[in-house]
Design an enzyme around this catalytic site. Structure first.
Site, PDB file in Angstrom:
ATOM      1  N   ILE A  90      32.208  73.281  39.215  1.00 30.67           N
ATOM      2  CA  ILE A  90      30.762  73.217  39.341  1.00 30.67           C
ATOM      3  C   ILE A  90      30.355  73.015  40.791  1.00 30.67           C
ATOM      4  CG2 ILE A  90      28.684  71.941  38.650  1.00 30.67           C
ATOM      5  CD1 ILE A  90      30.036  73.612  36.430  1.00 30.67           C
ATOM      6  N   PHE A  91      31.087  72.147  41.476  1.00 33.72           N
ATOM      7  CA  PHE A  91      30.774  71.821  42.871  1.00 33.72           C
ATOM      8  C   PHE A  91      32.061  71.416  43.570  1.00 33.72           C
ATOM      9  CE2 PHE A  91      29.763  68.558  46.063  1.00 33.72           C
ATOM     10  CZ  PHE A  91      28.916  69.288  46.887  1.00 33.72           C
ATOM     11  N   ARG A 134      32.762  68.424  28.778  1.00 27.94           N
ATOM     12  CA  ARG A 134      33.101  67.234  29.565  1.00 27.94           C
ATOM     13  C   ARG A 134      32.915  67.576  31.043  1.00 27.94           C
ATOM     14  NH1 ARG A 134      32.316  64.914  25.409  1.00 27.94           N
ATOM     15  NH2 ARG A 134      33.936  64.237  23.976  1.00 27.94           N
ATOM     16  N   GLU A 135      31.962  66.928  31.674  1.00 30.45           N
ATOM     17  CA  GLU A 135      31.781  67.082  33.121  1.00 30.45           C
ATOM     18  C   GLU A 135      32.395  65.856  33.773  1.00 30.45           C
ATOM     19  OE1 GLU A 135      27.781  69.830  33.125  1.00 30.45           O
ATOM     20  OE2 GLU A 135      27.547  67.674  33.426  1.00 30.45           O
ATOM     21  N   GLU A 189      43.651  51.406  56.520  1.00 31.80           N
ATOM     22  CA  GLU A 189      42.230  51.050  56.478  1.00 31.80           C
ATOM     23  C   GLU A 189      41.985  49.637  57.001  1.00 31.80           C
ATOM     24  OE1 GLU A 189      39.532  52.830  55.917  1.00 31.80           O
ATOM     25  OE2 GLU A 189      40.641  54.651  55.453  1.00 31.80           O
ATOM     26  N   SER A 207      35.985  54.946  37.329  1.00 35.45           N
ATOM     27  CA  SER A 207      35.024  55.105  36.238  1.00 35.45           C
ATOM     28  C   SER A 207      35.571  56.181  35.303  1.00 35.45           C
ATOM     29  CB  SER A 207      33.659  55.518  36.798  1.00 35.45           C
ATOM     30  OG  SER A 207      32.721  55.595  35.766  1.00 35.45           O
ATOM     31  N   GLY A 246      35.170  57.359  32.479  1.00 34.71           N
ATOM     32  CA  GLY A 246      34.317  58.219  31.674  1.00 34.71           C
ATOM     33  C   GLY A 246      33.774  59.409  32.437  1.00 34.71           C
ATOM     34  N   GLU A 298      34.843  58.313  63.466  1.00 33.73           N
ATOM     35  CA  GLU A 298      33.641  58.697  64.215  1.00 33.73           C
ATOM     36  C   GLU A 298      32.351  58.485  63.428  1.00 33.73           C
ATOM     37  OE1 GLU A 298      32.295  62.971  65.451  1.00 33.73           O
ATOM     38  OE2 GLU A 298      33.834  62.288  66.882  1.00 33.73           O
TER      39      GLU A 298
END
Length: 177
Positions: A15-16, A38-39, A93, A114, A116, A139
């Site tokens: 989708i993206f 399901r997305e 990090e 998450s 779901g 940066e």
């Protein structure tokens, strides 16, 4: 054992496809034979670390979080790079964001951010025996390093799950709870 709960993917489409997020739409067959959509978000995962100084202070970062429009107080964290070991990402990090290196690190837990809606997994670590180095921010990264007492910090001053879990773990580990 729970086969009667499993959904079977029939087809999938992108989708993206962004820099951080990759959204998918899958068509699935449900256990009862019906079909559903399901997305979900494909995410590379992230690591975070709670750095604890010998005096019981923890090192946190304050930063602006665009999606919620607020400045937050969090433990250092970042995305995993391709094929990067989660512990190495946490150590990287820590030094980039705070200017500290840890000589002792242990895994607290790993969890899905998450489940779901995302396949992203978070790896959470506890670090001690810290050595001051030099902060080396990306940066596009702007943070303020703060030290807070583990004895007095309240989870009400935190706004994200990883930091709340880590603070509670550190308090228990150090006998504060």
């Amino acid at each position: 054992m729970y086969e009667d709960l499993i959904e079977e993917k029939v087809s999938s489409e992108d989708i993206f496809d962004g820099v951080l997020l990759h959204v998918k739409r899958d068509y699935v067959k449900l256990p009862n034979g019906n079909k559903a959509v399901r997305e979900w978000i494909k995410h590379q995962g992230a690591s975070a670390v709670i750095p604890v100084l010998p005096n019981g202070n923890i090192i946190l970062v304050r930063q602006y979080r665009y999606p919620i429009g607020k400045v937050t107080l969090e433990i250092p964290a970042g995305l995993l790079e391709k094929d990067e070991c989660p512990m190495n990402a946490a150590l990287r990090e820590l030094e980039e964001e705070t200017g500290y290196r840890a000589n002792k690190i242990e895994k607290i837990c790993e969890y899905f951010m998450s489940p779901g809606m995302s396949a992203g997994k978070f790896y959470l670590y506890y670090a001690e025996d810290l050595v001051k180095t030099q902060q080396n921010l990306d940066e596009d990264e702007f943070v303020v390093v703060e030290k807070e007492s583990l004895k007095t910090i309240s989870i009400d001053s935190l706004s994200d799950g990883k930091s709340i879990i880590a603070v509670e773990y550190a308090k228990k580990k150090r006998g504060i709870l």
